[in-house]
Every structure is written in structure tokens, then in C-alpha cells.
Design a protein around this motif. Structure first.
Motif, PDB file in Angstrom:
ATOM      1  N   ILE A 262       0.834  -1.202   0.000  1.00 39.81           N
ATOM      2  CA  ILE A 262       0.000   0.000   0.000  1.00 39.81           C
ATOM      3  C   ILE A 262       0.870   1.254   0.000  1.00 39.81           C
ATOM      4  O   ILE A 262       0.653   2.189  -0.789  1.00 39.81           O
ATOM      5  CB  ILE A 262      -0.950  -0.001   1.217  1.00 39.81           C
ATOM      6  CG1 ILE A 262      -1.985  -1.132   1.077  1.00 39.81           C
ATOM      7  CG2 ILE A 262      -1.648   1.348   1.364  1.00 39.81           C
ATOM      8  CD1 ILE A 262      -2.821  -1.360   2.320  1.00 39.81           C
ATOM      9  N   ASP A 263       1.851   1.280   0.864  1.00 40.73           N
ATOM     10  CA  ASP A 263       2.738   2.443   0.929  1.00 40.73           C
ATOM     11  C   ASP A 263       3.470   2.658  -0.383  1.00 40.73           C
ATOM     12  O   ASP A 263       3.639   3.804  -0.845  1.00 40.73           O
ATOM     13  CB  ASP A 263       3.748   2.272   2.070  1.00 40.73           C
ATOM     14  CG  ASP A 263       3.105   2.376   3.452  1.00 40.73           C
ATOM     15  OD1 ASP A 263       1.951   2.841   3.526  1.00 40.73           O
ATOM     16  OD2 ASP A 263       3.759   1.986   4.443  1.00 40.73           O
ATOM     17  N   ALA A 264       3.903   1.567  -0.988  1.00 39.52           N
ATOM     18  CA  ALA A 264       4.630   1.685  -2.258  1.00 39.52           C
ATOM     19  C   ALA A 264       3.727   2.252  -3.357  1.00 39.52           C
ATOM     20  O   ALA A 264       4.163   3.091  -4.164  1.00 39.52           O
ATOM     21  CB  ALA A 264       5.167   0.321  -2.664  1.00 39.52           C
ATOM     22  N   ILE A 265       2.485   1.823  -3.372  1.00 38.45           N
ATOM     23  CA  ILE A 265       1.541   2.296  -4.400  1.00 38.45           C
ATOM     24  C   ILE A 265       1.317   3.794  -4.274  1.00 38.45           C
ATOM     25  O   ILE A 265       1.405   4.546  -5.260  1.00 38.45           O
ATOM     26  CB  ILE A 265       0.207   1.529  -4.299  1.00 38.45           C
ATOM     27  CG1 ILE A 265       0.393   0.077  -4.763  1.00 38.45           C
ATOM     28  CG2 ILE A 265      -0.887   2.215  -5.123  1.00 38.45           C
ATOM     29  CD1 ILE A 265      -0.779  -0.826  -4.476  1.00 38.45           C
ATOM     30  N   GLU A 273       3.457   8.302 -11.278  1.00 39.87           N
ATOM     31  CA  GLU A 273       3.230   7.074 -12.052  1.00 39.87           C
ATOM     32  C   GLU A 273       1.736   6.894 -12.307  1.00 39.87           C
ATOM     33  O   GLU A 273       0.892   7.285 -11.497  1.00 39.87           O
ATOM     34  CB  GLU A 273       3.804   5.859 -11.315  1.00 39.87           C
ATOM     35  CG  GLU A 273       5.316   5.834 -11.268  1.00 39.87           C
ATOM     36  CD  GLU A 273       5.852   4.475 -10.861  1.00 39.87           C
ATOM     37  OE1 GLU A 273       5.328   3.454 -11.375  1.00 39.87           O
ATOM     38  OE2 GLU A 273       6.786   4.429 -10.038  1.00 39.87           O
ATOM     39  N   SER A 274       1.418   6.278 -13.427  1.00 39.74           N
ATOM     40  CA  SER A 274       0.004   6.123 -13.795  1.00 39.74           C
ATOM     41  C   SER A 274      -0.662   5.030 -12.975  1.00 39.74           C
ATOM     42  O   SER A 274      -0.037   4.019 -12.616  1.00 39.74           O
ATOM     43  CB  SER A 274      -0.122   5.803 -15.285  1.00 39.74           C
ATOM     44  OG  SER A 274       0.253   4.463 -15.539  1.00 39.74           O
ATOM     45  N   ILE A 279      -2.044  -0.841 -11.606  1.00 41.57           N
ATOM     46  CA  ILE A 279      -3.030  -1.934 -11.700  1.00 41.57           C
ATOM     47  C   ILE A 279      -2.368  -3.169 -12.300  1.00 41.57           C
ATOM     48  O   ILE A 279      -2.524  -4.291 -11.804  1.00 41.57           O
ATOM     49  CB  ILE A 279      -4.245  -1.515 -12.558  1.00 41.57           C
ATOM     50  CG1 ILE A 279      -5.102  -0.477 -11.838  1.00 41.57           C
ATOM     51  CG2 ILE A 279      -5.113  -2.742 -12.888  1.00 41.57           C
ATOM     52  CD1 ILE A 279      -6.239   0.074 -12.673  1.00 41.57           C
ATOM     53  N   ALA A 280      -1.634  -2.951 -13.393  1.00 47.77           N
ATOM     54  CA  ALA A 280      -0.982  -4.072 -14.081  1.00 47.77           C
ATOM     55  C   ALA A 280       0.033  -4.758 -13.178  1.00 47.77           C
ATOM     56  O   ALA A 280       0.187  -5.988 -13.230  1.00 47.77           O
ATOM     57  CB  ALA A 280      -0.304  -3.575 -15.350  1.00 47.77           C
ATOM     58  N   GLY A 324      -9.921  11.585 -11.481  1.00 44.10           N
ATOM     59  CA  GLY A 324      -8.504  11.529 -11.163  1.00 44.10           C
ATOM     60  C   GLY A 324      -8.235  11.249  -9.696  1.00 44.10           C
ATOM     61  O   GLY A 324      -7.129  10.817  -9.340  1.00 44.10           O
ATOM     62  N   ASP A 325      -9.231  11.493  -8.820  1.00 42.42           N
ATOM     63  CA  ASP A 325      -9.039  11.265  -7.390  1.00 42.42           C
ATOM     64  C   ASP A 325      -8.834   9.783  -7.096  1.00 42.42           C
ATOM     65  O   ASP A 325      -9.411   8.911  -7.773  1.00 42.42           O
ATOM     66  CB  ASP A 325     -10.246  11.770  -6.596  1.00 42.42           C
ATOM     67  CG  ASP A 325     -10.259  13.288  -6.471  1.00 42.42           C
ATOM     68  OD1 ASP A 325      -9.243  13.909  -6.822  1.00 42.42           O
ATOM     69  OD2 ASP A 325     -11.288  13.842  -6.026  1.00 42.42           O
ATOM     70  N   VAL A 326      -8.024   9.516  -6.048  1.00 42.18           N
ATOM     71  CA  VAL A 326      -7.736   8.150  -5.613  1.00 42.18           C
ATOM     72  C   VAL A 326      -8.219   7.984  -4.180  1.00 42.18           C
ATOM     73  O   VAL A 326      -8.010   8.865  -3.328  1.00 42.18           O
ATOM     74  CB  VAL A 326      -6.226   7.845  -5.694  1.00 42.18           C
ATOM     75  CG1 VAL A 326      -5.912   6.457  -5.141  1.00 42.18           C
ATOM     76  CG2 VAL A 326      -5.746   7.960  -7.141  1.00 42.18           C
ATOM     77  N   SER A 327      -8.846   6.864  -3.898  1.00 41.11           N
ATOM     78  CA  SER A 327      -9.422   6.615  -2.574  1.00 41.11           C
ATOM     79  C   SER A 327      -8.353   6.193  -1.577  1.00 41.11           C
ATOM     80  O   SER A 327      -7.228   5.840  -1.939  1.00 41.11           O
ATOM     81  CB  SER A 327     -10.478   5.513  -2.661  1.00 41.11           C
ATOM     82  OG  SER A 327      -9.852   4.245  -2.834  1.00 41.11           O
TER      83      SER A 327
END
Length: 408
Positions: A262-265, A273-274, A279-280, A324-327
Motif C-alpha cells: 500500500i505504501d509503495a503504491i 506514475e500512472s 493496476i498491471a 482523477g481522485d484516488v481513494s
């Protein structure tokens, strides 16, 4: 049951009908332009219609109507010489019948083979031939049906020759609007119905209810024991009174188990990064391998019933307000989700794509062709002399009504 078995069931039903009317089997049930159609044929057809779902019950009157029309069409085919074939055409149909017959034999063998040896296969092939032959089904019967089918195609082409079946842009636009209004009536304000038709029936509505957005996500797998502990804690809290501390502790244990990922993402997202690339790399949801879903996301609504409730809540959380928002990381019965709002889905009529336009053009063309065909067939029926044997048909119907219903 495999498709080919349905044919055998139908044939067996026909055989049953023959036995039931053996006494009057050869009597004419009707005469069409001088051509007699026997009681046996009517009984066979009635059973076939019922067993294949065209009628709810064995309906001899319906069978008579179908057979009368069939006889008239075959007579018209002969009259117009549409059943005449060149040697090359016959050879091509014969080759097609041979392939179909071999495929049917192979299907029987595959279905019943219990020991894969040369001897067992040879015996199964013999059994297949004997079984089919018992119901008058063989390569010759297949060839006959192929030739008859082609004759019907020729008859339809004869009817449509010179007819105007072109579809205008106005007709396509009008039909599109009619289907949009139809879908709007069904789905406006009814998210449950909309999602049920899409997810379970494969129906693609041409009206989009308001309030949907496209959401992609990274799904991280979680240790089953930790996930079960969280679910049990939440279920216990709901049943016995909320113990929010216990539920939160179990949820946090799930998140902590994947903390490194999670932290890395989130760190990589901060660096630009996209989300698609992550996801991939991290995601385990096969749906995100679908190009359409990966590009436009899952269509989610606050009232969605087709998605996990925790997933839906995350898709409309305070952190996810604009494209564009991320949860925040969210726990559900499937694992840990990190979602991104990728697309606003406006309500109203969908865009009339080239695919929709082509579908409507094909449908409207077919409808015009069907109208011309039906008009021609109705005219031929009206011109024909059809004599019913009312006594025989009454006997058939009476026998069907009084037939004893077997005990369960």
C-alpha cells in the motif's frame, strides 16, 4: 444436456406421438391444394413444437396451421423450380452433410465414451449410427434438410427481388429514439433494474440513469484468516450491538498485512506514475485486464447493488470527488481496494455509435424483409384450398385433453 441431445429428445417425442395415434395414423387430417397431410404428421409436428418450446402444450390446431403453411411454401418452391440444383451444387451440399454427420457421430462418441481405446471408440461409433438410424436421422436426412433450407432461402430471395428494403437515416434516428425512450421508462431512477439487466441478462441499455461514475481499482489479495476475522467481527457487531473498536482493529489488521504494498503504491502515485501501470503490477482483479473496463472503469452508482457495498462506499467517499481522485485503501470481502475515479458518466441517451447504427440498420432491414415475406405468404395461403378433417382433429384434441396425468 448437449445441444445435439435436444434433437434426439424431439425425435423420441415424435415417435411417442406416432404410437398414440397409430389407429388413425394414415387418415388425412387436412388437404392442402390436393396434397394430403396425415394424422401421423400432425401428431409428430405438434409434439415437436411443444418439445422445442414453440407451444406450451401439445397443440394440434397450431400444428395444422404450421403444416398447411409449410405445404403451401413447398408447393410454391416446386412451382417456381427453386428446388432444382446443378451437379456441383449437389456435390457441395453432400460434402456439407457428410461433415455434419461425422460431427454428430463424434459428439455422440464424446458424450458416451467411458474408455478411450480404439475398440471402445469403434463400438461407440457403431452405437451412434444405430441410435440415430432408429430415429431416421442419417447423412441422407441431413442432406435433405440442407437442400430444403436452401430452397427456402431461394424463395425468400424470390419474394424480395425488386423490393425496396433500404433504410434511411431518419428511420434509424427514429428507431434509436424509440428504444432510448423505452429504456428510459424502464431504468430512470431504478438502478437495481438497470444493473440487473446489464450484469445478469447481458442487456446493453441505450439510456443511462443519472449518478454513475467510472471507477478502476487495484485489488490486493489478503490472508483469508485475517479477512474472515474482520468479517466475523463486523457480523457480530451488527448482531449483538456495534463493537466499533473490535471491528476497526480487525480491519486495521487486514490493512497492516499489506502495508508495504500500500505504501509503495501511494508513494509511486505521488511521483506521478500512472494508476493503470500500478493496476498491471499489483492488481489481481481479472476485470481490470479487460481494455474497456481498464479505460472507462466499472460503472458504479451510490445505490449500486451489483458491487460490494464497501467498494461502492469507497467510490463515493470524501477522497473521491473529481475525476482523477484516488481513494484511501478500503477493505471488502474480496481484499483491499485502492480506487480511482476515471470518468464521469452523464445520464441520458447513450451516444449512437457506429455499432448501434449498424445494429439498427440490420434490424430495420430485416423487419422490412419480414413484412414483404409475410404479405406474400399470406396471399398464397388465402389463394389456397385447405380442407380440414374436423372429426379427426376433434378426436386428437379430445384425446390430449383427457390424457391421464402421471403421478409425480
Amino acid at each position: 444436456m448437449k445441444k445435439w441431445m435436444s434433437l434426439l429428445v424431439c425425435l423420441m417425442m415424435m415417435l411417442t406421438a406416432c404410437v398414440a395415434v397409430a389407429e388413425d395414423a394414415a387418415k388425412p387430417a387436412l388437404v392442402v391444394n390436393g396434397e394430403e397431410i396425415t394424422v401421423e404428421k400432425v401428431a409428430e409436428y405438434a409434439q415437436a413444437l411443444q418439445s422445442n418450446g414453440y407451444t406450451e402444450e401439445v397443440d394440434y390446431d397450431q400444428a395444422v396451421a404450421y403444416l398447411a403453411e409449410e405445404a403451401i411454401l413447398k408447393q410454391k418452391i416446386r412451382e417456381l423450380g427453386l428446388d432444382q440444383y446443378t451437379d456441383d451444387e449437389k456435390a457441395a451440399f453432400d460434402a456439407e452433410a457428410k461433415v455434419q454427420w461425422e460431427n454428430d457421430i463424434a459428439a455422440y462418441v464424446e458424450y458416451y465414451l467411458t474408455e478411450d481405446t480404439d475398440e471402445a471408440r469403434a463400438q461407440a461409433q457403431q452405437d451412434a449410427v444405430a441410435y440415430y438410424e432408429a430415429y431416421n436421422y442419417n447423412q441422407e436426412a441431413i442432406l435433405e434438410n440442407l437442400l430444403l433450407g436452401e430452397s427456402y432461402n431461394r424463395l425468400q430471395n424470390h419474394i424480395l427481388e425488386g423490393k425496396d428494403v433500404a433504410v434511411t437515416e431518419e428511420e434509424i434516428a427514429e428507431a434509436f429514439q424509440q428504444y432510448v425512450e423505452q429504456d428510459k421508462e424502464m431504468f430512470e431512477g431504478n438502478v437495481y433494474m438497470y444493473e440487473m439487466y446489464q450484469m445478469y441478462y447481458g442487456y446493453q441499455p441505450w439510456y443511462q440513469p443519472e449518478g454513475f461514475r467510472g471507477v478502476t481499482h487495484i485489488l490486493l489479495p489478503v490472508d483469508e484468516a485475517l479477512l474472515t476475522a474482520w468479517q466475523d467481527a463486523r457480523a457480530t457487531g451488527e448482531e449483538e450491538g456495534a463493537d466499533t473498536a473490535a471491528v476497526e482493529a480487525a480491519r486495521q489488521a487486514v490493512l497492516d498485512s499489506c502495508k508495504e504494498q500500500i505504501d509503495a503504491i501511494y508513494a509511486r502515485l505521488e511521483k506521478g506514475e500512472s494508476f493503470e501501470a500500478l493496476i498491471a503490477e499489483y492488481g489481481t482483479d481479472d476485470g481490470m485486464k479487460n481494455e474497456e473496463y481498464l479505460k472507462n472503469g466499472y460503472a458504479v452508482h451510490p445505490d449500486s447493488m451489483g458491487y460490494d457495498a464497501d467498494f461502492v462506499a469507497a467510490a463515493f467517499s470524501d477522497k473521491v470527488q473529481k475525476v482523477g481522485d484516488v481513494s484511501d485503501p478500503t477493505v471488502s470481502q474480496f481484499g483491499i481496494h485502492i480506487l480511482q475515479y476515471v470518468k464521469e458518466i452523464p445520464g441520458g441517451a447513450v451516444e449512437m455509435t457506429d455499432e448501434i447504427k449498424a445494429e439498427l440498420q440490420e434490424y430495420l432491414t430485416s423487419a422490412k424483409e419480414s413484412t414483404y415475406y409475410s404479405e406474400a405468404v399470406s396471399a398464397w395461403i388465402n389463394e389456397s384450398e385447405i380442407v380440414m378433417n374436423d372429426d379427426v382433429l376433434a378426436t386428437l384434441n379430445a384425446a390430449e385433453e383427457t390424457e391421464e396425468v402421471p403421478a409425480e
